[in-house]
Design an enzyme around this catalytic site. Structure first.
Site, mmCIF file in Angstrom:
data_model
loop_
_atom_site.group_PDB
_atom_site.id
_atom_site.type_symbol
_atom_site.label_atom_id
_atom_site.label_comp_id
_atom_site.label_asym_id
_atom_site.label_seq_id
_atom_site.Cartn_x
_atom_site.Cartn_y
_atom_site.Cartn_z
ATOM 1 N N GLU A 1 3.347 7.533 0.977
ATOM 2 C CA GLU A 1 3.092 6.708 2.180
ATOM 3 C C GLU A 1 3.328 6.971 3.201
ATOM 4 O OE1 GLU A 1 7.471 6.064 -0.509
ATOM 5 O OE2 GLU A 1 7.490 7.467 1.473
ATOM 6 N N GLU B 1 -1.013 3.480 -8.251
ATOM 7 C CA GLU B 1 -2.673 2.299 -9.081
ATOM 8 C C GLU B 1 -3.569 2.237 -8.306
ATOM 9 O OE1 GLU B 1 1.577 1.206 -10.305
ATOM 10 O OE2 GLU B 1 0.674 2.244 -8.510
ATOM 11 N N CYS C 1 -0.841 -4.230 -6.667
ATOM 12 C CA CYS C 1 -1.326 -2.950 -8.120
ATOM 13 C C CYS C 1 -1.516 -4.595 -8.788
ATOM 14 C CB CYS C 1 -0.362 -2.490 -8.100
ATOM 15 S SG CYS C 1 -0.947 -0.948 -7.204
#
Length: 135
Positions: free
Chosen positions: A47, A58, A92
């Site tokens: 983050e 991912e 993703c």
């Protein structure tokens, strides 16, 4: 898919999950992809205080695979920090579809150890692929 390979993917995703940088959501995710070369590539979510600049687990795992020179995914595991399956976000799903065929298995592993399996095609039907770019 061989159960030993799946367990190795789960273990790799869980190990990567421990390194998650998620101070804002405290939602630690790990992922592992099995490359066409038989090697496992793991990643965690990272983050950022500027929220849109974060990176999913991912995407990190796929980036590690590509950095190694492998261009094809044979399986994916996503490790959830709780007892609910953690499905990949839309972005993703598209990243996975870039390197995996519709029949590639995607496993969601929960904290309690349960596994849910779907295919890339089930996660992202009608995926936009390189063949979509052809006139």
């Amino acid at each position: 898919m061989d159960s030993k390979i799946i367990q190795n993917l789960v273990d790799s995703a869980r190990q990567a999950q421990q390194n998650s940088h998620s101070p804002y959501s405290n939602f630690k995710v790990g992922a592992a992809v099995l490359g066409a070369n038989g090697k496992i590539y793991a990643g965690c979510n990272v983050e950022n205080a500027a929220y849109p600049l974060g990176q999913c687990a991912e995407a990190t795992a796929i980036g590690n695979m590509i950095t190694s020179g492998t261009q094809s995914i044979k399986a994916v595991v996503i490790a959830s920090p709780n007892d609910a399956a953690c499905y990949p976000c839309g972005g993703c799903r598209q990243k996975i579809a870039e390197f995996a065929s519709d029949d590639v298995p995607v496993y969601m592993s929960t904290r309690s150890g349960s596994l849910q399996k779907v295919s890339v095609g089930e996660l992202l039907p009608f995926a936009f692929r390189d063949s979509s770019l052809a006139g």
